[in-house]
Design a protein around this motif. Structure first.
Motif, short mmCIF file in Angstrom:
data_model
loop_
_atom_site.label_atom_id
_atom_site.label_comp_id
_atom_site.label_asym_id
_atom_site.label_seq_id
_atom_site.Cartn_x
_atom_site.Cartn_y
_atom_site.Cartn_z
N ALA A 126 35.66 30.93 38.53
CA ALA A 126 37.08 30.60 38.40
C ALA A 126 37.87 31.18 39.56
CB ALA A 126 37.62 31.13 37.07
N ILE A 127 37.54 32.39 39.97
CA ILE A 127 38.22 33.01 41.11
C ILE A 127 37.99 32.20 42.38
CG2 ILE A 127 38.21 35.04 42.62
CD1 ILE A 127 37.62 36.70 40.05
N HIS A 128 36.75 31.80 42.60
CA HIS A 128 36.44 31.00 43.81
C HIS A 128 37.13 29.65 43.76
CE1 HIS A 128 33.54 33.42 46.12
NE2 HIS A 128 33.25 33.96 44.96
N ARG A 129 37.26 29.08 42.56
CA ARG A 129 37.93 27.79 42.46
C ARG A 129 39.42 27.94 42.80
NH1 ARG A 129 39.22 23.91 43.52
NH2 ARG A 129 39.21 21.84 42.56
N LEU A 130 40.04 29.04 42.35
CA LEU A 130 41.44 29.30 42.69
C LEU A 130 41.63 29.55 44.18
CD1 LEU A 130 42.45 31.66 39.73
CD2 LEU A 130 43.40 29.40 40.19
N ALA A 131 40.57 30.02 44.82
CA ALA A 131 40.66 30.31 46.26
C ALA A 131 40.56 29.07 47.13
CB ALA A 131 39.57 31.31 46.64
N ASP A 132 40.28 27.92 46.53
CA ASP A 132 40.21 26.67 47.29
C ASP A 132 41.55 26.42 47.98
OD1 ASP A 132 40.22 23.99 48.13
OD2 ASP A 132 39.00 23.33 46.43
N PRO A 133 41.56 26.20 49.30
CA PRO A 133 42.83 25.98 50.01
C PRO A 133 43.64 24.81 49.49
CG PRO A 133 41.01 26.30 51.55
CD PRO A 133 40.40 26.19 50.19
N ALA A 134 43.00 23.88 48.78
CA ALA A 134 43.74 22.73 48.24
C ALA A 134 44.69 23.15 47.12
CB ALA A 134 42.76 21.68 47.72
N ILE A 135 44.42 24.29 46.47
CA ILE A 135 45.28 24.77 45.40
C ILE A 135 46.49 25.46 46.04
CG2 ILE A 135 45.48 26.31 43.41
CD1 ILE A 135 43.65 23.89 42.97
N ARG A 136 47.65 24.86 45.84
CA ARG A 136 48.87 25.38 46.49
C ARG A 136 49.87 25.97 45.51
NH1 ARG A 136 50.80 20.77 50.51
NH2 ARG A 136 49.65 19.29 49.21
N ILE A 137 49.65 25.73 44.22
CA ILE A 137 50.48 26.32 43.17
C ILE A 137 49.57 26.78 42.05
CG2 ILE A 137 52.28 25.91 41.44
CD1 ILE A 137 53.36 23.67 43.26
N VAL A 138 49.77 28.00 41.56
CA VAL A 138 49.10 28.48 40.36
C VAL A 138 50.19 28.74 39.32
CG1 VAL A 138 47.72 30.31 39.29
CG2 VAL A 138 47.14 29.48 41.59
N SER A 139 50.23 27.90 38.30
CA SER A 139 51.24 28.04 37.25
C SER A 139 50.59 28.66 36.01
CB SER A 139 51.88 26.69 36.92
OG SER A 139 50.89 25.74 36.53
N LEU A 140 51.41 29.17 35.12
CA LEU A 140 50.86 29.83 33.94
C LEU A 140 51.82 29.81 32.77
CD1 LEU A 140 51.08 33.68 34.43
CD2 LEU A 140 51.56 32.16 36.33
N THR A 141 51.25 29.71 31.57
CA THR A 141 51.97 29.87 30.31
C THR A 141 51.14 30.83 29.47
OG1 THR A 141 50.92 27.78 29.60
CG2 THR A 141 53.25 27.70 30.19
N VAL A 142 51.45 32.12 29.57
CA VAL A 142 50.66 33.15 28.89
C VAL A 142 51.45 33.84 27.78
CG1 VAL A 142 49.15 33.54 30.87
CG2 VAL A 142 51.26 34.87 30.66
N THR A 143 52.59 33.29 27.38
CA THR A 143 53.49 33.78 26.33
C THR A 143 54.32 34.97 26.82
OG1 THR A 143 52.10 35.42 25.18
CG2 THR A 143 51.79 33.08 24.60
N GLU A 144 55.38 35.25 26.05
CA GLU A 144 56.32 36.30 26.45
C GLU A 144 55.64 37.66 26.55
OE1 GLU A 144 58.28 32.92 24.50
OE2 GLU A 144 56.75 34.31 23.78
N GLY A 145 54.72 37.94 25.62
CA GLY A 145 54.06 39.24 25.62
C GLY A 145 52.90 39.34 26.58
N GLY A 146 52.54 38.24 27.22
CA GLY A 146 51.35 38.25 28.07
C GLY A 146 51.53 38.84 29.45
N TYR A 147 52.74 39.34 29.75
CA TYR A 147 53.00 39.92 31.06
C TYR A 147 52.94 41.45 31.04
CZ TYR A 147 54.36 35.27 32.55
OH TYR A 147 54.34 33.93 32.85
N TYR A 148 52.75 42.04 29.88
CA TYR A 148 52.60 43.49 29.73
C TYR A 148 53.75 44.26 30.39
CZ TYR A 148 47.90 42.38 28.13
OH TYR A 148 46.84 41.87 27.42
#
Length: 496
Positions: free
Chosen positions: A116-138
């Motif tokens: 998963a880390i290597h896939r995120l490192a693909d230069p084609a990925i230009r935005i990483v968005s997330l919905t991890v809930t209000e409490g998911g940011y610690y």
């Protein structure tokens, strides 16, 4: 009928993507692909892909939780090539059903986090968005990332991290080392200044792992703030049967939602972005007025009906909206508590927005679940209600509705409603000590729970007395009677 792999023949009434999905490549990776993402961001990207020249903006979905539900969802989305049906449910018109095709790749990170880390490192990925809930940011009550939280401390010690902060930071390390540049990190969670919150969380995690890498991230990665809005209920087994019967499609992961949709984004993207402004997204230099209105009116109203609603035995939003006392409570809260403390964005009239909210909540076709709305209130109340509570107390205004809501929250933590029917508590951010305070015979002890840290409620003796009186009424007379007294005209109300 259209033939759509892997579903075969699709009923004529079901809309299908107008673009060639085989030509689409991911340019966005989304972490935690829940129902809301599939009814909101994925829909906007689906619209973008239908316009010429945007095939580079598909979505790579990444599941991050390691549980049976997430594994089943991953299996279903993989089997369906990322396709799923979305049923949009207007209040006064027939439902419409469409396939959303923007998720063109999916992987379950717990199966192979290094991959998963290597896939995120693909230069084609230009935005990483997330919905991890209000409490998911610690983030704690003082706005600090909790490095000492067991889940974070354990993750920092792992060679291959498990959390979203670790996965994303390690992917950025690979991109820095390869010279392929950064990507934008785009929070789509219901948090004020969610871009700033995400920036604090990711930079603090990265600095604890590698200070030099954190400096690079701070200099090159952008964290736009956003406001997202669309009521999207949970989907259970009965919903799947109902939705598939209505669509005529055998979909293992259907989603349904209201027909309203809104997305406001701070235009700050370090690696480019899709032309979302062409499909209804509003870009602005300051998201704050939009997010404050949404969080303090819509989300706070959800809590205002969800917690007392659970105590009164309701389980569906549209059902509780038939209760005139609940409607009156929301009307009074919006007009007298929330609106006076808000500055409307350009072109928005707060009274009209409030009226629209009540119509949206009353949509029987949505039938949103109160247990979902009430869940994790320990994370939601500080975000949705605290600013209004603080402002109300600071200006010496009537705090009766705030006291009622917080009292209902404390009573909700008993795990049963006024009839004795039990429900499952989902409060992962409350400790046993917090629950003991809520259960104490002294009603005011609940104000010492961690969820209220920093609110300053104890600094207002009049509010403490009001809270104590309200909880005492709730325990002795029940939620319905307490609510009736709260919303009745002064000359007819017995008082609380």
């Amino acid at each position: 009928m259209t033939i759509l792999s892997p579903f075969g023949a699709v009923p004529p009434a079901v809309l299908v993507p107008s673009y060639d999905r085989a030509a689409v490549r991911p340019g966005i990776a989304h972490l935690s692909v829940g129902n809301f993402h599939r009814a909101h961001q994925a829909v906007y990207i689906d619209r973008v892909l239908a316009r010429p020249g945007n095939a580079q903006w598909g979505i790579l979905g990444i599941g991050v939780m390691d549980d049976a539900h997430e594994r089943a969802k991953a299996e279903s989305l993989l089997a369906q090539h990322g396709l799923y049906t979305l049923t949009e449910c207007p209040a006064d018109a027939p439902d419409s059903v469409r396939f959303v095709g923007s998720i063109v790749e999916y992987l379950h990170a717990p199966d192979d986090r290094a991959a998963a880390i290597h896939r995120l490192a693909d230069p084609a990925i230009r935005i990483v968005s997330l919905t991890v809930t209000e409490g998911g940011y610690y983030i704690d009550a003082d706005g600090r990332f909790q490095l000492d939280h067991p889940a974070i401390a354990e993750d920092l010690a792992r060679p291959v991290p498990h959390t979203v902060f670790g996965l994303v930071t390690e992917a950025l390390r690979l991109r820095r080392d390869a010279g392929t540049g950064p990507f934008t990190i785009l929070s789509c969670d219901n948090l004020p200044h969610n871009g700033h919150v995400a920036r604090t969380a990711f930079l603090t995690w990265a600095r604890a792992r590698d200070a030099v890498l954190a400096d690079w991230i701070e200099a090159h990665v952008t964290f736009p703030s956003t406001m997202v809005d669309r009521i999207t209920p949970g989907v259970g087994p009965l919903d799947i049967t109902r939705l598939d019967t209505g669509s005529g499609v055998d979909d293992r992961v259907p989603v349904f939602c209201e027909d309203f949709i809104q997305w406001v984004i701070e235009d700050k993207f370090c690696a480019g972005r899709p032309p979302l402004e062409e499909v209804g997204v509003l870009f602005t230099g300051d998201v704050t007025p939009y997010e404050q209105v949404k969080l303090r009116m819509l989300n706070a109203s959800h809590s205002m009906l969800g917690l007392p609603g659970m105590l009164m035995g309701y389980r569906v939003v549209s059902d509780i909206m038939h209760n005139p006392d609940v409607v009156a409570l929301l009307e009074h809260y919006l007009a007298q508590d929330a609106e006076p403390l808000l500055q409307a964005p350009p072109g928005m009239e707060l009274r009209a927005y409030a009226a629209q909210l009540l119509r949206r909540f009353s949509n029987v076709a949505i039938s949103d679940q109160l247990p979902r709305i009430a869940s994790d209130s320990a994370s939601k109340l500080p975000v949705f209600v605290r600013p209004t509570a603080e402002g109300t107390l600071a200006r010496g205004a009537d705090a009766a509705r705030i006291a009622f809501l917080l009292s209902c929250f404390a009573e909700y933590l008993r795990g049963h409603d006024d009839t004795g029917a039990t429900y499952e508590l989902q409060e992962p951010h409350l400790s046993p000590e917090d629950l003991a305070l809520a259960a104490d015979e002294d009603p005011a002890k609940a104000l010492d729970m961690s969820v209220f840290a920093g609110w300053g409620l104890r600094d207002h003796p009049t509010f403490v007395d009001l809270f104590t009186q309200t909880r005492t009424f709730l325990r002795a007379g029940g939620t319905r009677a307490c609510l009736r007294a709260l919303v009745s005209p002064p000359e007819s109300a017995p008082g609380i």
